[in-house]
Design a protein around this motif. Sequence first.
Motif, mmCIF file in Angstrom:
data_model
loop_
_atom_site.group_PDB
_atom_site.id
_atom_site.type_symbol
_atom_site.label_atom_id
_atom_site.label_comp_id
_atom_site.label_asym_id
_atom_site.label_seq_id
_atom_site.Cartn_x
_atom_site.Cartn_y
_atom_site.Cartn_z
ATOM 1 N N SER A 29 0.820 -1.213 0.000
ATOM 2 C CA SER A 29 0.000 0.000 0.000
ATOM 3 C C SER A 29 0.859 1.271 0.000
ATOM 4 O O SER A 29 0.338 2.371 -0.091
ATOM 5 N N LEU A 30 2.186 1.124 0.111
ATOM 6 C CA LEU A 30 3.024 2.320 0.259
ATOM 7 C C LEU A 30 3.306 2.993 -1.082
ATOM 8 O O LEU A 30 3.337 2.356 -2.127
ATOM 9 N N THR A 31 3.573 4.295 -1.006
ATOM 10 C CA THR A 31 4.110 4.982 -2.173
ATOM 11 C C THR A 31 5.586 4.599 -2.303
ATOM 12 O O THR A 31 6.190 4.090 -1.350
ATOM 13 N N GLU A 37 11.728 4.532 2.501
ATOM 14 C CA GLU A 37 11.965 4.748 3.933
ATOM 15 C C GLU A 37 11.783 3.444 4.711
ATOM 16 O O GLU A 37 12.554 3.141 5.624
ATOM 17 N N TYR A 38 10.786 2.688 4.312
ATOM 18 C CA TYR A 38 10.545 1.395 4.950
ATOM 19 C C TYR A 38 11.751 0.487 4.738
ATOM 20 O O TYR A 38 12.169 -0.259 5.630
ATOM 21 N N ALA A 39 12.350 0.594 3.546
ATOM 22 C CA ALA A 39 13.505 -0.239 3.235
ATOM 23 C C ALA A 39 14.742 0.179 4.037
ATOM 24 O O ALA A 39 15.702 -0.585 4.133
ATOM 25 N N GLY A 40 14.724 1.383 4.594
ATOM 26 C CA GLY A 40 15.837 1.809 5.432
ATOM 27 C C GLY A 40 16.547 3.067 4.977
ATOM 28 O O GLY A 40 17.468 3.528 5.630
ATOM 29 N N TYR A 41 16.117 3.618 3.868
ATOM 30 C CA TYR A 41 16.738 4.857 3.389
ATOM 31 C C TYR A 41 16.321 6.028 4.278
ATOM 32 O O TYR A 41 15.161 6.134 4.656
ATOM 33 N N GLN A 42 17.292 6.913 4.594
ATOM 34 C CA GLN A 42 16.902 8.219 5.114
ATOM 35 C C GLN A 42 17.049 9.201 3.965
ATOM 36 O O GLN A 42 18.161 9.489 3.511
ATOM 37 N N LEU A 43 15.938 9.682 3.478
ATOM 38 C CA LEU A 43 15.969 10.498 2.272
ATOM 39 C C LEU A 43 16.525 11.879 2.569
ATOM 40 O O LEU A 43 16.139 12.525 3.541
ATOM 41 N N ILE A 44 17.439 12.312 1.746
ATOM 42 C CA ILE A 44 17.918 13.692 1.781
ATOM 43 C C ILE A 44 17.621 14.315 0.424
ATOM 44 O O ILE A 44 16.849 15.241 0.307
ATOM 45 N N CYS A 47 13.360 14.179 -2.086
ATOM 46 C CA CYS A 47 12.186 14.259 -1.218
ATOM 47 C C CYS A 47 11.949 15.721 -0.865
ATOM 48 O O CYS A 47 12.861 16.376 -0.369
ATOM 49 N N ARG A 50 6.393 16.051 -0.421
ATOM 50 C CA ARG A 50 5.667 14.815 -0.131
ATOM 51 C C ARG A 50 4.187 14.960 -0.479
ATOM 52 O O ARG A 50 3.349 14.229 0.053
ATOM 53 N N VAL A 78 2.144 4.576 -6.098
ATOM 54 C CA VAL A 78 2.104 3.404 -5.230
ATOM 55 C C VAL A 78 2.985 2.307 -5.843
ATOM 56 O O VAL A 78 3.033 2.152 -7.063
#
Lengths: 250, 558
Positions: A29-31, A37-44, A47, A50, A78
């Motif tokens: 269900s995620l974009t 982010e769920y995978a572990g990336y901290q977006l800089i 992004c 949003r 999605v």
Amino acid sequence: MSEKSQSTNPPAEIVPIYILGKRYDVPASLTIQKAMEYAGYQLIRGCGCRGGICGACGTIYRFPNDSRLHFGLACQTVVEPNMYLTQIPFFPGNKAVYDIEAIEPTGVEIVRQYPEVVKCMGCNACTESCPMDIKVMEYMSAAINGDVKRTAELSFDCVMCGLCSSRCPAEEVQYNIAILARRLNAKYLTPKAKHLEDRVKQIDEGRYEVMLRDVMKADPAELRRLYIETRQMEPAMADEMWEPEDKRFL
Amino acid sequence: MPYTAELKKLIKTVESTRAVRVERKKRGEEFPAIPVDQRSDILQKFHPDYREGNRKEIRVGPSKGYAISKEIVTLLEAKSRVDPAKIDLSEVDIETDILVLGGGGAGNAAAIIASERGAKVLVATKLRNGDANTMMAEGGIQGADKTWKDSPYYHYLDVLGGGHFSNNPELVYTLVTEAPKVLSWLEKLGTMFTKYPDGTMRSLHGGGTCRKRMHYAGDITGAEIMRTLRDETRNKRDKITVLEFAPAVELLLDTDGRCAGAVLYNLETEEYIIVKAKAVVIATGGSGRLHIQNFMTTNHYGATGDGLVLAYRAGVPLCFLHTVQYHPTGAVFPEQAEGLLITEKVRGAGANVVNIHGEQFVFEREPRDVEAAAIIRECSEERGNGVPTPTGKFGVWLDSPMIDMLEGEGTIKREFPGKTILFNRYGIDISRDPMLIYPTLHYQNGGLEINSDCETNIPGLFAAGEVAGGIHGENRLMGNSLLDVCVFGRIAGKTAANYVKNIGKQGKLSIDHVKKYNKEVATLKQADTPVSPMVLPDYSNPDVRKRQLTSNYVGTIR
């Protein structure tokens, strides 16, 4: 389907996606943005708002055994099973430097600022890559034909993400040409608001000085009274030229 | 995702009452507004600001004892990201006349005006230039410019009433008298306002306005203003340098107590940069990403209230932070769009807000806090008229299809192109079906104390835009934020440019105020002293973080 989807506890369906070629299993269900982010990336990079308007998160993806490229904004798209994706958080693009007061609202001016505009070969890759469904090639051809107004109107929803430019074989920077056209259109090809000019003059002449200074001095009770009694409501369905009964404060 | 079968069934109920509601609107009959003296009742009972345990007193700094949202207090009772003793001020990396912190509407307006007055400007911004709440503002910008029906007098009263008569009168005076000048400036820069063929501005109502003075550019007014200002900034590259992905983490003062620069953090190389400036303009924006009371937010990724922290450590008092704005209409369906702003212009154009039974329960153009409280009440146990979403939340309907019925087929597509595209992606046609909405965290009503020249109590430090407080009092009206950033951004640029001409010799750079502040924070003896400014919110996966065995996080970022 990954094994995680067999689990009875988390009800969310889990799908595999490939970020820069590497597999991650994420809730369906995620974009794309939230999946990263769920995978572990901290977006800089990649992004911004949003909310689908700033153009920071242009993303290109494709599927196995599918020859076509797909385009979207990561914050709006999605995830789909087995998508291979990369973000294009930045793409180099030339920007003409101009004095908006000293240029003309013509196609000649656009060519002067962006000579490469005439190199467009009409391949339509720009339109096909636009995540905002803008008819990019059409506005480019309007620009070449000197129709500044049409270029402006067709490009109005542009978020300047740069995906069009990244796909352009003629190396155009479509979104910068578009904003030049929009500014020229708004400044020179659209009549000025006469009432705005008049109002600025009234303010400069001090017409509201006494009126405002009086209300600024009013005590809270008096202020409430003025708020309730002097603010006649313009009806929702009134036409543009509606006038209030009380004209003392105009 | 398109509406589920359950929701589609509920939409039928909305449709069944729509024709009657449209007829009422056409006759000029509106749902009765809540009288001014009864507004506080509903706010106290249902507005999130008044919830038990929301506010907490700040225990350190210039506004010690002031009770505000506890999420902001946490950032104020935090220590600096960098140990100030490690910062070597003898090596300055960049020198400029004016340092503008923030690349939103206020920052760009300030930079443009300051550069036109001859100043050399550095704009340092956390993300890209233009990644700001200004970009996301949709509905419009106010300005009393219709000479035959409106004036700054009415605009002034509307602003005051919206703010519950608590606003700083001088700031409101400046806002409403500068408004037409700002619109004229934007028109001259080439902003594509939506106009009649003869050039007359089209304008609509917003919540709490008595005249239609909401000017707009489709439904992406903020984006249109932002990209125009940004383009102009880029045209002035001989005077304005923009440094992206370089948020400020501390201010620098000089030994005379004047503001003299900042410490920036390069988010990519993770190095700290010392900037010396003759003046600093703080235009860092708001704080929606603090998710106060766990609310969803409409704000952009970088809205973490950094400027409040920096200036507070340097000694600038805070005001009006005890209220926070929840936008009445954030999307609650589909899940991917949760928290997303649905512009107030939808209500300005005539759409009713209705409950699960298809009934109106509030006038759709109340001031935002009142409107939000009424929606929360409708979804509360007391009323129980909320529409349940598939993710277990509640919302009410925003009946957009009314707009085409009132103004003619095609109006929605023309006036709301952005939202039309967006909802189409989810398989929802907003000209046929209503949107499901609930209040969402939207705006920082208060902030740093300034005067109408954008001066703070620290010489050489100016503030403009959402980071500043007082203009909107306890509640901002729609269309006054885009106006605020332009009005006060321009003023800050002008004041700062004048200031730098006459400052004489600057004293030595100093960061002692941070050392002192850290000591004060240490006296609180917190078990785990937080770090601020936050810079970016933490949306990472906690399971992943647990496995990042060699990562060192300072606050939310590595």
